[in-house]
Design a protein around this motif. Structure first.
Motif, PDB file in Angstrom:
ATOM      1  N   LEU A   1      -1.877 -27.263  33.614  1.00  0.00           N
ATOM      2  CA  LEU A   1      -2.154 -28.382  32.723  1.00  0.00           C
ATOM      3  C   LEU A   1      -1.862 -27.935  31.302  1.00  0.00           C
ATOM      4  CD1 LEU A   1      -3.359 -31.283  32.402  1.00  0.00           C
ATOM      5  CD2 LEU A   1      -5.568 -30.163  31.985  1.00  0.00           C
ATOM      6  N   THR A   2      -1.088 -28.725  30.554  1.00  0.00           N
ATOM      7  CA  THR A   2      -0.719 -28.379  29.180  1.00  0.00           C
ATOM      8  C   THR A   2      -1.049 -29.548  28.263  1.00  0.00           C
ATOM      9  OG1 THR A   2       1.072 -26.951  29.938  1.00  0.00           O
ATOM     10  CG2 THR A   2       1.151 -27.670  27.646  1.00  0.00           C
ATOM     11  N   VAL A   3      -1.694 -29.232  27.118  1.00  0.00           N
ATOM     12  CA  VAL A   3      -2.036 -30.237  26.116  1.00  0.00           C
ATOM     13  C   VAL A   3      -1.344 -29.863  24.821  1.00  0.00           C
ATOM     14  CG1 VAL A   3      -3.904 -31.327  24.827  1.00  0.00           C
ATOM     15  CG2 VAL A   3      -4.243 -30.712  27.223  1.00  0.00           C
ATOM     16  N   SER A   4      -0.722 -30.829  24.164  1.00  0.00           N
ATOM     17  CA  SER A   4       0.130 -30.546  23.005  1.00  0.00           C
ATOM     18  C   SER A   4      -0.645 -30.123  21.772  1.00  0.00           C
ATOM     19  CB  SER A   4       0.975 -31.782  22.668  1.00  0.00           C
ATOM     20  OG  SER A   4       0.137 -32.885  22.325  1.00  0.00           O
ATOM     21  N   ALA A   5      -1.870 -30.592  21.590  1.00  0.00           N
ATOM     22  CA  ALA A   5      -2.667 -30.250  20.410  1.00  0.00           C
ATOM     23  C   ALA A   5      -4.124 -30.146  20.827  1.00  0.00           C
ATOM     24  CB  ALA A   5      -2.499 -31.294  19.320  1.00  0.00           C
TER      25      ALA A   5
ATOM     26  N   ASP B   1       3.655 -36.492  32.968  1.00  0.00           N
ATOM     27  CA  ASP B   1       3.831 -36.344  31.516  1.00  0.00           C
ATOM     28  C   ASP B   1       3.340 -37.637  30.882  1.00  0.00           C
ATOM     29  OD1 ASP B   1       4.606 -35.947  28.905  1.00  0.00           O
ATOM     30  OD2 ASP B   1       6.584 -35.144  29.415  1.00  0.00           O
ATOM     31  N   VAL B   2       2.135 -37.598  30.268  1.00  0.00           N
ATOM     32  CA  VAL B   2       1.526 -38.814  29.721  1.00  0.00           C
ATOM     33  C   VAL B   2       1.016 -38.545  28.305  1.00  0.00           C
ATOM     34  CG1 VAL B   2       0.842 -39.666  31.993  1.00  0.00           C
ATOM     35  CG2 VAL B   2      -0.750 -38.237  30.674  1.00  0.00           C
ATOM     36  N   GLU B   3       0.704 -39.612  27.607  1.00  0.00           N
ATOM     37  CA  GLU B   3       0.041 -39.536  26.319  1.00  0.00           C
ATOM     38  C   GLU B   3      -1.300 -40.254  26.415  1.00  0.00           C
ATOM     39  OE1 GLU B   3       2.573 -41.157  23.309  1.00  0.00           O
ATOM     40  OE2 GLU B   3       3.448 -39.201  22.827  1.00  0.00           O
ATOM     41  N   ILE B   4      -2.313 -39.686  25.773  1.00  0.00           N
ATOM     42  CA  ILE B   4      -3.597 -40.373  25.650  1.00  0.00           C
ATOM     43  C   ILE B   4      -4.042 -40.305  24.199  1.00  0.00           C
ATOM     44  CG2 ILE B   4      -4.321 -39.957  28.029  1.00  0.00           C
ATOM     45  CD1 ILE B   4      -6.079 -37.694  27.039  1.00  0.00           C
ATOM     46  N   GLU B   5      -4.809 -41.301  23.776  1.00  0.00           N
ATOM     47  CA  GLU B   5      -5.333 -41.355  22.417  1.00  0.00           C
ATOM     48  C   GLU B   5      -6.819 -41.032  22.473  1.00  0.00           C
ATOM     49  OE1 GLU B   5      -4.342 -45.198  20.971  1.00  0.00           O
ATOM     50  OE2 GLU B   5      -2.199 -44.743  20.738  1.00  0.00           O
ATOM     51  N   ILE B   6      -7.226 -39.991  21.759  1.00  0.00           N
ATOM     52  CA  ILE B   6      -8.609 -39.534  21.818  1.00  0.00           C
ATOM     53  C   ILE B   6      -9.240 -39.602  20.435  1.00  0.00           C
ATOM     54  CG2 ILE B   6      -8.169 -38.045  23.794  1.00  0.00           C
ATOM     55  CD1 ILE B   6      -8.065 -35.674  21.916  1.00  0.00           C
ATOM     56  N   ALA B   7     -10.560 -39.660  20.407  1.00  0.00           N
ATOM     57  CA  ALA B   7     -11.329 -39.670  19.167  1.00  0.00           C
ATOM     58  C   ALA B   7     -12.541 -38.778  19.348  1.00  0.00           C
ATOM     59  CB  ALA B   7     -11.757 -41.091  18.794  1.00  0.00           C
TER      60      ALA B   7
ATOM     61  N   SER C   1      -3.871 -49.658  27.182  1.00  0.00           N
ATOM     62  CA  SER C   1      -4.745 -48.639  26.613  1.00  0.00           C
ATOM     63  C   SER C   1      -4.246 -47.248  26.972  1.00  0.00           C
ATOM     64  CB  SER C   1      -6.167 -48.829  27.127  1.00  0.00           C
ATOM     65  OG  SER C   1      -6.984 -47.766  26.724  1.00  0.00           O
ATOM     66  N   LYS C   2      -4.497 -46.288  26.074  1.00  0.00           N
ATOM     67  CA  LYS C   2      -4.035 -44.922  26.307  1.00  0.00           C
ATOM     68  C   LYS C   2      -5.182 -43.923  26.258  1.00  0.00           C
ATOM     69  CE  LYS C   2       0.381 -45.846  26.611  1.00  0.00           C
ATOM     70  NZ  LYS C   2       1.155 -45.615  27.850  1.00  0.00           N
TER      71      LYS C   2
ATOM     72  N   GLN D   1      -8.733 -40.728  15.301  1.00  0.00           N
ATOM     73  CA  GLN D   1      -7.836 -40.970  16.429  1.00  0.00           C
ATOM     74  C   GLN D   1      -6.742 -39.922  16.432  1.00  0.00           C
ATOM     75  OE1 GLN D   1      -4.864 -44.344  16.762  1.00  0.00           O
ATOM     76  NE2 GLN D   1      -6.361 -45.036  18.290  1.00  0.00           N
ATOM     77  N   GLN D   2      -6.448 -39.405  17.601  1.00  0.00           N
ATOM     78  CA  GLN D   2      -5.404 -38.404  17.750  1.00  0.00           C
ATOM     79  C   GLN D   2      -4.654 -38.678  19.042  1.00  0.00           C
ATOM     80  OE1 GLN D   2      -4.862 -35.347  15.712  1.00  0.00           O
ATOM     81  NE2 GLN D   2      -2.950 -35.303  16.871  1.00  0.00           N
ATOM     82  N   LYS D   3      -3.339 -38.744  18.956  1.00  0.00           N
ATOM     83  CA  LYS D   3      -2.523 -38.913  20.148  1.00  0.00           C
ATOM     84  C   LYS D   3      -2.077 -37.534  20.619  1.00  0.00           C
ATOM     85  CE  LYS D   3       0.323 -42.336  20.375  1.00  0.00           C
ATOM     86  NZ  LYS D   3       1.495 -43.233  20.161  1.00  0.00           N
ATOM     87  N   VAL D   4      -2.311 -37.230  21.884  1.00  0.00           N
ATOM     88  CA  VAL D   4      -1.910 -35.942  22.432  1.00  0.00           C
ATOM     89  C   VAL D   4      -1.079 -36.164  23.693  1.00  0.00           C
ATOM     90  CG1 VAL D   4      -3.869 -34.656  21.496  1.00  0.00           C
ATOM     91  CG2 VAL D   4      -4.053 -35.717  23.750  1.00  0.00           C
ATOM     92  N   ARG D   5      -0.199 -35.232  23.917  1.00  0.00           N
ATOM     93  CA  ARG D   5       0.641 -35.271  25.104  1.00  0.00           C
ATOM     94  C   ARG D   5       0.049 -34.338  26.156  1.00  0.00           C
ATOM     95  NH1 ARG D   5       7.067 -33.474  25.156  1.00  0.00           N
ATOM     96  NH2 ARG D   5       7.549 -34.151  27.305  1.00  0.00           N
ATOM     97  N   VAL D   6      -0.089 -34.845  27.376  1.00  0.00           N
ATOM     98  CA  VAL D   6      -0.687 -34.073  28.458  1.00  0.00           C
ATOM     99  C   VAL D   6       0.330 -33.990  29.593  1.00  0.00           C
ATOM    100  CG1 VAL D   6      -2.660 -33.823  30.010  1.00  0.00           C
ATOM    101  CG2 VAL D   6      -2.950 -34.969  27.803  1.00  0.00           C
ATOM    102  N   GLN D   7       0.645 -32.768  30.001  1.00  0.00           N
ATOM    103  CA  GLN D   7       1.624 -32.550  31.062  1.00  0.00           C
ATOM    104  C   GLN D   7       1.010 -31.713  32.171  1.00  0.00           C
ATOM    105  OE1 GLN D   7       4.316 -30.838  27.971  1.00  0.00           O
ATOM    106  NE2 GLN D   7       5.916 -32.001  29.051  1.00  0.00           N
ATOM    107  N   GLY D   8       1.452 -31.959  33.396  1.00  0.00           N
ATOM    108  CA  GLY D   8       0.956 -31.189  34.520  1.00  0.00           C
ATOM    109  C   GLY D   8       2.035 -30.929  35.543  1.00  0.00           C
ATOM    110  N   GLU D   9       1.819 -29.893  36.328  1.00  0.00           N
ATOM    111  CA  GLU D   9       2.727 -29.586  37.429  1.00  0.00           C
ATOM    112  C   GLU D   9       1.956 -28.873  38.523  1.00  0.00           C
ATOM    113  OE1 GLU D   9       5.214 -25.801  36.849  1.00  0.00           O
ATOM    114  OE2 GLU D   9       5.137 -26.648  34.818  1.00  0.00           O
TER     115      GLU D   9
END
Length: 747
Positions: free
Chosen positions: A60-64, A143-149, A115-116, A72-80
């Motif tokens: 699992l990899t998170v971009s930030a 490979d997705v993006e989610i918005e977190i706070a 929603s993200k 609010q922060q948008k982060v990219r989340v990838q998995g394999e």
């Protein structure tokens, strides 16, 4: 998060419309995302991006992950490497550690597709693929993006540790193999930092902070810290989301680190055969070690650390609703609804029975021969005389009629009974008079008492329903004085401690240095330790010294943890301050410089406390009047024992300390054998010498003073080190001693 009626969990929508399918499946995910557990530890160093490895080799990899925007922060989340037979959720959640369901999580399932805040990933061809969920790519990738706070939906990452996680979706809620987590931190936080205790709080402020979380005892229902063996006994039920282990039973933990020392999972049922049984309520301790407890539905058992199974009896009648030590060794008091009985533990035989007008819960006060029986439905509190086993009084519970049942506990020191009803605690004295109502923002669930210090601890739980504006998912621990009901420690937030899965309980270590609080919904016990901000117990005072003289200042403070000290100096009248290099001991010794100000600053994890600034006045090293036939006055500016002299060649001299002050006297009479008094000191002259503290001018006299200095006949000054004695400031670290009803009585 709120749920929307619709498709049942795991049920394909069949012939329903796409819109209805979307709402129903979203409701399922929204409901279950509130409890997303997490897994493996992070493998990367601090920084971005970060990668974690799961129990089956998932990556699992998170971009930030650090310095995130709280708004609010948008982060990219990838998995394999994820399994192609199990769906997963991706979300930001409170991190409760390995093998534990995090709660709450930010956002829920995507009900509109726009929603993200979270993502749902499913195997290719899954019935939910499309509007609500996307399919894994080759090799179990996504490979997705989610918005977190930082804060939302009952989650506040400034107070608790948060992670971006993956876990199996609601169709495999007990599957821990998909759990992977990566901790994140928002701006102003260090990774894993859930905020911090305040700085510059009032001196001597008492507070508690989380020191550890124990997840070794299933779903904790009740606690007792054994007074003799010091072991932590935990009555527990099974926690459904912890793999396939049935955790019901009586757990014995090391209170220092939560390590499991014993687990008694078996107890005799209605036929006498052993079976897996939860431990619902702990009645009290056995001498040396072990406890007596109630196990569902009508079992009364006893066990100690190391036992393979409990011994016990099965009672006739209805379900046991409360239990406490009996009036004699070998008996217990048992409530079965409105029926109160005293039974023999060895046989289960009832020696006395009383039926009350109503109620289910009680608290015994053996010191005063009383028992208080609570009927929350009717809003009544009944007093039972334990000697005659009859009702000796009934009292109203204001606002208690039909109120949510909380707890009934007696204070062993005062005999007062504390009753938790809804969001209030009603306190009655030993005569049944209502003396205080304590109102909280959450539901009052349990109380414990500390007789030595007169402290009461109350744990409050949130309702857990986030559709109610009064709820935020966080409970509270409060501490009160039992005499004046004043707040005795800062309120402590208990993130995630809500009542949806059971009532919280607590245990207090004698002395109050440690408190244990359960969270059934999270399957954990939080160990809390007491902190006290620095309180100055010894402080320096203003003083006067000779130019070039060596001066010593002393300051001391107490607190928990033990505070550190550093000395500071100001050369501009206390406008600005700087640290004195290397000055980190309680005593500071330096050469006097006129006009400088000094202070000591004490710090610990709770706060910072400073002494009042000390003003240093420096006078010339030599000088004075020439000649003179009368002794001068001692310096009274800063302390007792200061003795002055005015000899034939001039010059002042003496010794000073911060304390009281004494002024030297004078005597104008000379001649052989004349004496002069100086604040209790006496000078003598042979007719040709000068006296100190009063006398005539002359030749080579000698003088002894109580100030502790001698002056030569020439009148030259002899100086000593000036010690600044300290004023004592009343101080006290609150010391608590726990003694609640579960530790009283003989069993």
């Amino acid at each position: 998060m709120t749920s929307t009626p619709g498709t049942a969990p795991g049920t394909p929508p069949g012939g329903q419309s796409r819109l209805r399918r979307r709402a129903g499946t979203a409701a399922v995910a929204a409901l279950l995302l509130a409890g997303i557990p997490v897994g493996a530890a992070v493998s990367a160093d601090a920084g971005t991006p970060k990668t974690a490895t799961g129990p089956q080799g998932q990556k699992l990899t998170v971009s930030a992950t650090t310095g995130l925007d709280p708004a609010q922060q948008k982060v990219r989340v990838q998995g394999e490497g994820y399994g192609l037979t199990t769906g997963i959720y991706v979300a930001l959640c409170k991190d409760n550690g390995d093998n534990r369901v995090p709660s709450p999580c930010l956002g829920g399932a995507d009900m509109s597709g726009g929603s993200k805040t979270s993502q749902w990933i499913v195997p290719p061809g899954d019935p939910y693929e499309g509007d609500l969920a996307q399919a894994f790519g080759p090799g179990g990738t996504f490979d997705v993006e989610i918005e977190i706070a930082q804060k939302g939906d009952g989650l506040d990452c400034a107070e608790v540790a948060c992670s971006i996680v993956t876990r199996a979706d609601h169709r495999a809620a007990g599957d821990r193999t998909q759990d992977v987590r990566i901790p994140v931190a928002f701006a102003g936080q260090d990774p894993g930092d859930g905020g911090g205790e305040g700085v510059d709080v009032p001196a001597g402020t008492v507070s508690y902070k989380s020191a550890a979380e124990f997840t070794t005892a299933g779903k904790p229902l009740d606690l007792l810290l054994h007074p003799d063996s010091k072991k932590l006994y935990v009555g527990a039920d099974n926690l459904p989301d912890t793999a396939d282990v049935d955790e019901r039973g009586l757990h014995v933990l090391n209170p220092e680190n939560g390590a499991s020392e014993s687990w008694i999972s078996q107890a005799p049922g209605s036929t006498g055969a052993l079976r897996a049984s939860a431990a619902a309520r702990i009645a009290g301790p056995l001498p040396g070690d072990g406890v007596v407890y109630n196990y569902p539905l009508r079992g009364v058992g006893s066990a100690k650390s190391g036992d393979e199974a409990a011994t016990g009896v099965w009672l006739a009648g209805s379900t046991i609703t409360d239990i406490a030590p009996g009036t004699t060794p070998g008996t217990v008091l048992v409530a079965q609804g409105a029926t109160l009985s005293e039974i023999e533990r060895a046989t289960g035989t009832a020696t006395r029975t009383l039926t009350l007008p109503g109620g289910t819960q009680f608290a015994a006060d053996p010191e005063r021969g009383a028992l208080w029986y609570t009927d929350f439905t009717a809003g009544k509190l009944h007093r039972v005389d334990l000697a005659s086993f009859t009702v000796s009084g009934s009292f109203d519970l204001p606002g208690g009629s039909g109120g949510m049942a909380g707890f009934t506990e007696t204070d062993p020191a005062t005999g007062a009974v504390w009753v938790g009803v809804g969001r209030s605690v009603l306190v009655f004295d030993a005569a049944g008079t209502l003396v205080k109502t304590l109102v909280g923002k959450d539901l009052a669930r349990d109380a414990a008492f500390d007789t030595a210090s007169g402290r009461a601890y109350v744990v409050w739980q949130d309702g857990g329903d986030l559709s109610d504006p009064a709820n935020d998912n966080n409970g509270t621990l409060t501490v009160y004085g039992t005499e004046d009901f004043a707040v005795a420690a800062q309120d402590l937030s208990l993130p995630g401690n809500h009542s949806q899965a059971g009532a919280a309980s607590l245990a207090v270590e004698p002395g109050g240095a440690t408190v244990f609080v359960t969270s059934p919904a999270e399957g954990k016990i939080t160990k809390l330790v007491r902190q006290v901000s620095p309180l100055v117990t010894r402080a320096p005072a203003d003083l006067t010294a000779k130019e070039g003289e060596e001066v010593a200042l002393t300051a001391e403070a107490e607190g928990t943890p033990e505070p550190t000290v550093r000395w500071q100096v100001s050369t501009d009248g206390a406008q600005t301050w700087k640290d004195v290099e290397g000055a980190t001991e309680s005593a500071l010794t330096f050469t006097a410089q006129d006009g400088y100000r000094y202070r000591a600053e004490f710090r610990n994890d709770v706060g910072t406390t400073r002494t009042a600034a000390v003003k240093l006045t420096v006078t010339p090293a030599t000088g004075g009047d020439t000649g003179g036939d009368v002794g001068g006055n001692g310096d009274a500016s800063n302390g007792a024992g200061s003795t002055g002299s005015d000899g034939s060649t001039g010059g002042d001299g003496g010794t000073q300390s911060s304390g009281g002050s004494t002024t030297g006297g004078s005597d104008s009479t000379g001649g052989s054998g004349s004496t002069g008094t100086s604040g209790g000191s006496t000078g003598t002259s042979d007719g040709s010498g000068a006296t100190v503290g009063g006398g005539v001018a002359g030749g080579t006299g000698t003088a002894a003073t109580s100030g502790g200095s001698s002056l030569a006949a020439t009148g030259a000054t002899v100086m000593s080190v000036t010690l600044a004695a300290a004023g004592l400031v009343g101080a006290g670290v609150l010391v608590h001693r726990r003694a609640r009803r579960r530790t009283e009585g003989a069993l």
